[in-house]
Scaffold this motif. Structure first.
Motif, PDB file in Angstrom:
ATOM      1  N   ILE A 197       0.838  -1.208   0.000  1.00  0.00           N
ATOM      2  CA  ILE A 197       0.000   0.000   0.000  1.00  0.00           C
ATOM      3  C   ILE A 197       0.871   1.255   0.000  1.00  0.00           C
ATOM      4  O   ILE A 197       0.543   2.249  -0.683  1.00  0.00           O
ATOM      5  N   GLU A 198       1.981   1.235   0.715  1.00  0.00           N
ATOM      6  CA  GLU A 198       2.901   2.378   0.661  1.00  0.00           C
ATOM      7  C   GLU A 198       3.439   2.574  -0.747  1.00  0.00           C
ATOM      8  O   GLU A 198       3.559   3.703  -1.227  1.00  0.00           O
ATOM      9  N   ALA A 199       3.768   1.477  -1.427  1.00  0.00           N
ATOM     10  CA  ALA A 199       4.247   1.560  -2.808  1.00  0.00           C
ATOM     11  C   ALA A 199       3.164   2.139  -3.719  1.00  0.00           C
ATOM     12  O   ALA A 199       3.437   2.985  -4.584  1.00  0.00           O
ATOM     13  N   ALA A 200       1.929   1.682  -3.541  1.00  0.00           N
ATOM     14  CA  ALA A 200       0.819   2.180  -4.352  1.00  0.00           C
ATOM     15  C   ALA A 200       0.629   3.687  -4.169  1.00  0.00           C
ATOM     16  O   ALA A 200       0.412   4.425  -5.133  1.00  0.00           O
ATOM     17  N   LYS A 205      -3.922  -6.311   4.323  1.00  0.00           N
ATOM     18  CA  LYS A 205      -3.247  -6.577   5.599  1.00  0.00           C
ATOM     19  C   LYS A 205      -2.509  -5.347   6.127  1.00  0.00           C
ATOM     20  O   LYS A 205      -1.886  -5.413   7.176  1.00  0.00           O
ATOM     21  N   ALA A 206      -2.561  -4.258   5.379  1.00  0.00           N
ATOM     22  CA  ALA A 206      -1.833  -3.049   5.780  1.00  0.00           C
ATOM     23  C   ALA A 206      -2.494  -2.379   6.980  1.00  0.00           C
ATOM     24  O   ALA A 206      -3.635  -2.687   7.339  1.00  0.00           O
ATOM     25  N   ASP A 207      -1.770  -1.447   7.607  1.00  0.00           N
ATOM     26  CA  ASP A 207      -2.335  -0.654   8.692  1.00  0.00           C
ATOM     27  C   ASP A 207      -3.536   0.137   8.174  1.00  0.00           C
ATOM     28  O   ASP A 207      -3.547   0.599   7.023  1.00  0.00           O
ATOM     29  N   GLN A 208      -4.538   0.306   9.033  1.00  0.00           N
ATOM     30  CA  GLN A 208      -5.777   0.934   8.597  1.00  0.00           C
ATOM     31  C   GLN A 208      -5.565   2.347   8.065  1.00  0.00           C
ATOM     32  O   GLN A 208      -6.227   2.775   7.114  1.00  0.00           O
ATOM     33  N   VAL A 209      -4.625   3.074   8.652  1.00  0.00           N
ATOM     34  CA  VAL A 209      -4.384   4.443   8.192  1.00  0.00           C
ATOM     35  C   VAL A 209      -3.906   4.455   6.744  1.00  0.00           C
ATOM     36  O   VAL A 209      -4.273   5.353   5.962  1.00  0.00           O
ATOM     37  N   ILE A 231      -4.622   1.987   4.517  1.00  0.00           N
ATOM     38  CA  ILE A 231      -5.762   1.530   3.710  1.00  0.00           C
ATOM     39  C   ILE A 231      -6.714   2.694   3.435  1.00  0.00           C
ATOM     40  O   ILE A 231      -7.171   2.891   2.304  1.00  0.00           O
ATOM     41  N   ASP A 232      -7.008   3.472   4.467  1.00  0.00           N
ATOM     42  CA  ASP A 232      -7.921   4.608   4.309  1.00  0.00           C
ATOM     43  C   ASP A 232      -7.377   5.599   3.292  1.00  0.00           C
ATOM     44  O   ASP A 232      -8.119   6.120   2.442  1.00  0.00           O
ATOM     45  N   LYS A 233      -6.076   5.852   3.365  1.00  0.00           N
ATOM     46  CA  LYS A 233      -5.472   6.811   2.442  1.00  0.00           C
ATOM     47  C   LYS A 233      -5.512   6.292   1.010  1.00  0.00           C
ATOM     48  O   LYS A 233      -5.777   7.044   0.064  1.00  0.00           O
ATOM     49  N   LYS A 280      -7.715   4.185  -0.269  1.00  0.00           N
ATOM     50  CA  LYS A 280      -9.092   4.218  -0.759  1.00  0.00           C
ATOM     51  C   LYS A 280      -9.547   5.637  -1.113  1.00  0.00           C
ATOM     52  O   LYS A 280     -10.452   5.826  -1.931  1.00  0.00           O
ATOM     53  N   GLN A 281      -8.910   6.623  -0.518  1.00  0.00           N
ATOM     54  CA  GLN A 281      -9.244   8.013  -0.808  1.00  0.00           C
ATOM     55  C   GLN A 281      -8.493   8.553  -2.027  1.00  0.00           C
ATOM     56  O   GLN A 281      -8.773   9.659  -2.496  1.00  0.00           O
ATOM     57  N   THR A 282      -7.535   7.772  -2.527  1.00  0.00           N
ATOM     58  CA  THR A 282      -6.746   8.200  -3.684  1.00  0.00           C
ATOM     59  C   THR A 282      -7.432   7.746  -4.962  1.00  0.00           C
ATOM     60  O   THR A 282      -7.638   6.543  -5.168  1.00  0.00           O
ATOM     61  N   GLN A 283      -7.788   8.697  -5.815  1.00  0.00           N
ATOM     62  CA  GLN A 283      -8.653   8.413  -6.964  1.00  0.00           C
ATOM     63  C   GLN A 283      -8.077   7.425  -7.951  1.00  0.00           C
ATOM     64  O   GLN A 283      -8.822   6.650  -8.564  1.00  0.00           O
ATOM     65  N   ASN A 284      -6.749   7.445  -8.146  1.00  0.00           N
ATOM     66  CA  ASN A 284      -6.193   6.563  -9.183  1.00  0.00           C
ATOM     67  C   ASN A 284      -5.616   5.270  -8.621  1.00  0.00           C
ATOM     68  O   ASN A 284      -4.749   4.642  -9.217  1.00  0.00           O
ATOM     69  N   ILE A 285      -6.094   4.865  -7.438  1.00  0.00           N
ATOM     70  CA  ILE A 285      -5.731   3.552  -6.885  1.00  0.00           C
ATOM     71  C   ILE A 285      -6.968   2.664  -6.841  1.00  0.00           C
ATOM     72  O   ILE A 285      -7.992   3.026  -6.263  1.00  0.00           O
ATOM     73  N   GLU A 286      -6.872   1.514  -7.480  1.00  0.00           N
ATOM     74  CA  GLU A 286      -7.932   0.500  -7.451  1.00  0.00           C
ATOM     75  C   GLU A 286      -7.422  -0.700  -6.669  1.00  0.00           C
ATOM     76  O   GLU A 286      -6.256  -1.067  -6.782  1.00  0.00           O
ATOM     77  N   ILE A 287      -8.275  -1.306  -5.873  1.00  0.00           N
ATOM     78  CA  ILE A 287      -7.873  -2.447  -5.035  1.00  0.00           C
ATOM     79  C   ILE A 287      -8.693  -3.673  -5.409  1.00  0.00           C
ATOM     80  O   ILE A 287      -9.926  -3.625  -5.435  1.00  0.00           O
ATOM     81  N   ILE A 288      -7.991  -4.772  -5.710  1.00  0.00           N
ATOM     82  CA  ILE A 288      -8.645  -6.035  -6.031  1.00  0.00           C
ATOM     83  C   ILE A 288      -8.145  -7.079  -5.031  1.00  0.00           C
ATOM     84  O   ILE A 288      -6.952  -7.387  -4.978  1.00  0.00           O
ATOM     85  N   THR A 289      -9.043  -7.613  -4.226  1.00  0.00           N
ATOM     86  CA  THR A 289      -8.679  -8.657  -3.266  1.00  0.00           C
ATOM     87  C   THR A 289      -9.059 -10.033  -3.818  1.00  0.00           C
ATOM     88  O   THR A 289      -9.720 -10.134  -4.861  1.00  0.00           O
ATOM     89  N   SER A 290      -8.644 -11.076  -3.128  1.00  0.00           N
ATOM     90  CA  SER A 290      -8.890 -12.465  -3.567  1.00  0.00           C
ATOM     91  C   SER A 290      -8.379 -12.686  -4.984  1.00  0.00           C
ATOM     92  O   SER A 290      -9.024 -13.344  -5.808  1.00  0.00           O
ATOM     93  N   ALA A 291      -7.191 -12.127  -5.268  1.00  0.00           N
ATOM     94  CA  ALA A 291      -6.618 -12.222  -6.611  1.00  0.00           C
ATOM     95  C   ALA A 291      -5.297 -12.985  -6.555  1.00  0.00           C
ATOM     96  O   ALA A 291      -4.358 -12.566  -5.868  1.00  0.00           O
ATOM     97  N   ALA A 292      -5.222 -14.106  -7.258  1.00  0.00           N
ATOM     98  CA  ALA A 292      -4.008 -14.923  -7.317  1.00  0.00           C
ATOM     99  C   ALA A 292      -3.309 -14.680  -8.647  1.00  0.00           C
ATOM    100  O   ALA A 292      -3.841 -15.024  -9.708  1.00  0.00           O
TER     101      ALA A 292
END
Length: 525
Positions: free
Chosen positions: A375-378, A398-402, A404-406, A408-420
């Motif tokens: 998440i820091e890299a993203a 699994k990142a720290d909530q602070v 994750i929140d940041k 999710k607030q960043t417009q050009n970051i998309e998050i896909i979970t359960s991805a192998a």
């Protein structure tokens, strides 16, 4: 272009020079030539030992914005083999200053055994090192190869600023730095250090670099040999030396993985520091004690003696006896081990967002891993690239909530979970897409992108002691509460071990504990 503080520093450093050096610039016109001339003029103006005449040119240099360093030995101008193509500002300014000082007679601090190996090379080696001025890993490679050039007249090294030589970057399919070419062919790519360069040269030229134990004076028997120069290794060496023991520290580099960390905010009592600053403090602290430091050297084998001691065999041909060993070799980036990863490192597959992020400005990229590193890299990359997609194997980040929140607030970051992640695809030597499985539905999907930054944690650097000490299935060295391994007189500490929570603070404590355990063991012998 250069502020007065930097110029004053150059002036101060140049007082240690024992002979003059010259800047010689290439001929021809270039839009950046006037800027380079001004840059070199300012530096030359700090000392009468640094000379530059823009009217004295060399047609053999690669470009109008290339310059070489020559030195004067016995009143005769002598080639150093060091060339800079571009204006070495940013992180590479330190490479230039070090090249000036060493060309001017300042001591080269490479281990004597490594210097002897480099001097033995009997055929021409022409290195080209492509860098980004924002890359904090690049200077270490440039500086090492410049030192090689100073040690051997048959070796040369040209630093090339990839930002100013885009045609060469494109022609060589370079998408990651540092990218080292040897005699016109790819040699090394990505984060490497002097020890890795030596290992690679030994693979390429085994006869030329045949290590000889006769080249250097062998160490006498040591009480403690610490293998590893990160937080755990440094703490072990210092604590052992404070006990009055005879200590040798062997390390690829002082600082280890810490040196690649940009910001450190959880080192107790220090609100904020950087990896480079902390590593420099490690070196300074080590110098306070009588510790034999063998940096940029690697251990090839550990063997037990008849008297319950050990023989340490180094890649330089040296070997010495030690009464105890502390293994503190840390960890390295974990790889995905999927098709398309290994073969595309440096061509769209990367592990350092700070170094390689600028190559993908305005493009779509992926970050693999939803922990703190991922998440820091993203977040870092979001300010450079067009869009970042974070792929996380688990059902949640699994990142720290602070963080994750940041994200999710960043417009050009998309998050896909359960991805192998299943495959990284490339066309014409450049990454074009990632193939992944949606673990919820079982569906295989493909997403177009230009780069994949892998941030899935660390793997212990324990291969060289496989079979020597017990390890778990992850390759971590098994230790007890006192940092003891299953082998008498051998201890281990830090990220290479089974100790939970891989943190700088914890590694320092474990290293200290390992040293105290080793001392207790030696006292009882």
């Amino acid at each position: 272009m250069l502020d007065q503080g930097l110029l004053d520093a150059v002036k101060s450093y140049s007082e240690n020079m024992t002979r003059p050096i010259n800047f010689v610039i290439g001929s021809g016109d270039h839009e950046k030539r006037a800027e380079l001339v001004n840059f070199l003029t300012q530096i030359a103006g700090t000392s009468d030992k640094i000379n530059f005449d823009e009217n004295t040119t060399d047609d053999s240099l690669p470009s109008p914005i290339s310059f070489k360093i020559t030195t004067e030995i016995d009143s005769k101008e002598t080639e150093t083999g060091i060339v800079f193509s571009g204006i070495p500002g940013g992180h590479e300014f330190s490479s230039l200053i070090l090249a000036i000082l060493q060309s001017g007679g300042h001591t080269i601090k490479l281990d004597e055994s490594i210097q002897n190996m480099v001097k033995r090379i009997g055929q021409p080696l022409q290195f080209q090192t492509y860098v980004s001025l924002s890359c904090h890993n690049c200077p270490e490679v440039v500086q090492a190869l410049n030192e090689f050039a100073l040690l051997n007249d048959g070796i040369s090294n040209e630093m090339i600023d990839g930002g100013l030589f885009q045609e060469q970057v494109a022609a060589n399919n370079i998408q990651g730095v540092p990218a080292v070419f040897l005699n016109g062919k790819p040699f090394l790519n990505g984060k490497v250090d002097t020890a890795r360069i030596i290992d690679k040269l030994q693979q390429e030229f085994p006869d030329l670099l045949a290590a000889s134990a006769e080249d250097v004076e062998q160490l006498e028997r040591q009480d403690v040999t610490v293998i590893g120069g990160g937080p755990a290794g440094v703490a072990s060496a210092i604590y052992s030396a404070r006990k009055g023991l005879k200590v040798t520290l062997i390390a690829d580099r002082i600082g280890g993985q810490v040196k690649d960390t940009q910001s450190i905010e959880n080192l107790i009592s220090v609100p904020l520091t950087t990896g480079n600053e902390l590593s420099a403090n490690f070196e300074k602290h080590l110098e306070e004690y009588e510790i034999t430091i063998k940096e940029h050297v690697s251990v090839k084998e550990l063997a037990e003696t008849d008297n319950d001691n050990y023989i340490v065999h180094l890649n330089t041909g040296e070997q010495f006896e030690t009464r105890s060993i502390i293994l503190a070799t840390g960890a390295q980036w974990r790889k995905l081990n999927v098709p398309g990863e290994e073969e595309n490192i440096g061509s769209g597959v990367a592990y350092c967002p700070h170094c390689d992020g600028p190559f993908f400005k305005g493009k779509d990229i992926a970050v693999i891993g939803g922990g703190n590193s991922g998440i820091e890299a993203a977040l870092d990359l979001a300010g450079i690239v067009k869009n970042v997609t974070v792929f996380e194997f688990a059902d949640s980040l699994k990142a720290d909530q602070v963080l994750i929140d940041k994200a999710k607030q960043t417009q050009n970051i998309e998050i896909i979970t359960s991805a192998a992640t299943k495959e990284i695809k490339a066309t014409d030597g450049k990454v074009t897409s990632i193939v992944y499985e949606d673990r919820s539905s079982g569906e295989t999907k493909e997403q177009d992108l230009s780069a994949v930054f892998v941030q899935i944690g660390l793997v212990p650097n324990s291969e060289f002691v496989e079979g020597f000490v017990e390890m778990n299935r992850f390759g971590e060295i098994e230790i007890d509460e006192a940092c003891k391994t299953n082998r008498k007189g051998v201890f281990a500490a830090g990220d290479v071990t089974t100790v939970p929570f891989k943190q700088i603070n914890i590694a320092m404590g474990e290293g200290s504990k390992a040293a105290l355990s080793a001392f207790e063991y030696l006292v009882m012998q």
